[in-house]
Structure formats: C-alpha cells, structure tokens
Design an enzyme around this catalytic site. Structure first.
Site, short mmCIF file in Angstrom:
data_model
loop_
_atom_site.label_atom_id
_atom_site.label_comp_id
_atom_site.label_asym_id
_atom_site.label_seq_id
_atom_site.Cartn_x
_atom_site.Cartn_y
_atom_site.Cartn_z
CG HIS A 169 -5.08 1.21 -4.09
ND1 HIS A 169 -4.47 0.82 -2.92
CD2 HIS A 169 -6.27 0.55 -4.11
CE1 HIS A 169 -5.24 -0.02 -2.26
NE2 HIS A 169 -6.33 -0.22 -2.97
CE1 TYR A 190 -6.74 -6.67 -7.05
CE2 TYR A 190 -7.08 -7.66 -4.90
CZ TYR A 190 -6.70 -6.59 -5.68
OH TYR A 190 -6.28 -5.43 -5.08
NE ARG A 233 -3.11 -3.10 -1.59
CZ ARG A 233 -2.74 -3.98 -0.68
NH1 ARG A 233 -1.46 -4.30 -0.55
NH2 ARG A 233 -3.63 -4.55 0.12
CE LYS A 245 -6.48 -0.32 4.57
NZ LYS A 245 -7.79 -0.50 3.88
NE ARG A 297 -3.70 -2.03 2.77
CZ ARG A 297 -3.53 -3.15 3.44
NH1 ARG A 297 -2.36 -3.37 4.06
NH2 ARG A 297 -4.47 -4.05 3.53
CG HIS A 324 -6.79 -8.15 1.32
ND1 HIS A 324 -7.03 -8.57 0.02
CD2 HIS A 324 -6.47 -6.83 1.21
CE1 HIS A 324 -6.85 -7.57 -0.81
NE2 HIS A 324 -6.50 -6.51 -0.12
#
Length: 296
Positions: free
Chosen positions: A236, A271, A239, A167, A143, A262
């Site tokens: 992004h 995806y 990514r 995150k 990220r 994730h």
C-alpha cells in the site's frame, strides 16, 4: 453465527457485490458482537449500548468500523421485518481522522528498484516475478488484492492497459508503463506452466494465486536487502508513492481518482497534503494578482 447475520452477509454478497475481504471483515465484526450480546436480531438497546465497553480498548477507527457494520445489519433487520426498532443509536460514534499516507521518497524508490533489478538480472523466476510485482504496484498504483488476483488474460497485448477489478467488483482500465510491460514480458517467459493456472501470479500452495500476505512478506524482505526500513514499506505504501509522485508531477486529481479506483474524490484528496508547496507556488505564479506589485 445466527441465521439473521448469515442472511445479512448473503445479501451483501448477492445484492451489493461485496468483495471477499469486505465480507470477511463484516463476518468477524458481527460474530464478535454476537459473542458479547447474543443474537443481534433480538438484542435490546441496552445490550447494544454495552458494546461500547467491549470496544473501549480499540482504536477509534476500529470502533467506527464495527459500529458501521452493526448499523447496516440493524437497517437490514428492520427492512426484513425482524425488528420494529433501531437500537443503533446506542452505538458509540467516535470521531476518526483519516491518517495521512506513508510515502516513499524518490531516493527510496530508486534503492528498492535498483536492488530488485539487480536480483532479476538473471533468469531466477522468483526474482523476475518480484520485479514485475513492484513495477505494477508503483507503476500502475494497484491495490495488493487487485494485483495478486490478476488473471493471465489481463496482460496487455494490443494496448498498454490492463482491466482491473477493484472494490465492490468495479472494473477500471489502468495504464501500464514501458518498464512494467518489459517486466511482465520477462515474467511470462519464465512463469511456470505447470500446473496450469488462469492467474498471472499463480501460487504453489493451496491458494490459486499469490496471497496478499506473501506479497507483503516479499516486499519487506526486498526492502531489508535494499538497506531500507522494512517497517516503512508495504504494497500500500508503493500505491501511495504512485499517487503522490504523479500529483507532484502535475497529474489532475480527477485523473488520479480514476487511476486509483476511488469512488469518492474526497479519498483522493488526501494526497494533496504532500504537495502543498507546489500548490502555493502555483497560486503565486498563476493567479491574476500575482504579478501586480503590492501597494505601499
């Protein structure tokens, strides 16, 4: 902001380890709600319901984000004993669809990297830094916030991995390819030593490291010089290209989830839409009934 909302933000930071960007978004949404209806800890159901009108011009995703922040605040207020009721039922609950990611094709990636490599063929620190940045965006799927805040100590030494803090403060090991390792080595050779910084990509401004906004700008400018549409390219998007192209190459979805950091596999599953043709071909070639002739 009211004392109650400040206490809620402090709880998010201390107990949940919310990232700075997350806290900033919550602060902005709660402050705007308080500007509209006053102290949230004392607002009644009708006042909370009136926010639907305030948000009528916003996209469904923005409304959903704001409503989520308020629901969490009201839950906190009840736990703290500041409220005996939960007015969050009056908040709008728009249905949102997760947008499909923008994806760069292999030819676009090739053009972008060809331009970056040409510009970094000398010893210009800015050009070498940009090459290292895009190698990590596309080669490791970082990220933007993870990339710009990498500490100098994250540079691989004994193994081709870097430890990334994502995150919620969650850490993960991310592999670094040969190309990215080479680009990082070149960057370290020309990286300014003064003033001393513990970050891999230090800033010459007030911030301790390169900002996400500046990274965004640098990538847009590179895209334009490469003859690509700058509006279609961002950190992004690179990514997304990393994830999409790995999936196309046969990567396992669970492995991809780990690489991307994730928390939920459903986030990674988005995806799969880009590789529908490969999945159909896989079923046709590997299913036990695929080799049996159909009956007349």
């Amino acid at each position: 902001m009211s004392a109650a909302t400040e206490a809620f933000l402090a709880m998010l930071a201390a107990e949940r380890g919310a990232a700075a960007n997350t806290l900033a978004a919550y602060r902005r949404d709660l402050a705007q709600a308080e500007e509209a209806i006053g102290d949230l800890a004392a607002a009644d159901r009708d006042a909370v319901g009136s926010l639907a009108g305030e948000w009528s011009s916003l996209a469904p995703a923005s409304v959903a984000r704001k409503a989520s922040a308020l629901r969490q605040f009201f839950g906190f207020a009840i736990d703290e004993g500041w409220r005996g009721d939960d007015p969050s039922g009056a908040l709008p609950a728009p249905r949102t669809r997760r947008p499909l990611p923008k994806v760069m094709g292999h030819d676009q990636i090739a053009k972008l990297f060809a331009r970056a490599e040409e510009e970094a063929s000398g010893e210009d620190p800015a050009a070498v830094r940009l090459l290292a940045l895009i190698e990590l965006l596309y080669g490791s799927g970082l990220r933007a916030s993870e990339l710009v805040s990498l500490p100098l100590s994250a540079v691989p030494r004994d193994a081709p991995f870097i430890t990334v803090t994502g995150k919620g403060g969650a850490s993960r090991l991310v592999p670094v390819g040969t190309r990215a390792l080479e680009a990082l080595g070149r960057w370290l050779a020309v990286r300014p030593q003064e003033p001393a910084s513990r970050y891999l990509f230090p800033s010459r401004g007030k911030e301790p490291f390169l900002s996400r906004v500046r990274l965004f700008q640098l990538l847009k400018e590179l895209a334009a010089r490469a003859g690509l549409d700058p509006a279609a390219i961002s950190p992004h998007v690179l990514r997304h290209a990393f994830a999409t192209h790995l999936l196309e190459g046969g990567a396992d979805l669970r492995v991809l989830q780990t690489l991307l950091g994730h928390a939920d596999i459903s986030t990674t599953q988005i995806y799969t839409h880009v590789d529908a043709a490969r999945l159909v071909a896989l079923v046709n070639s590997r299913h036990p009934l695929a080799t049996r002739a159909t009956s007349d």
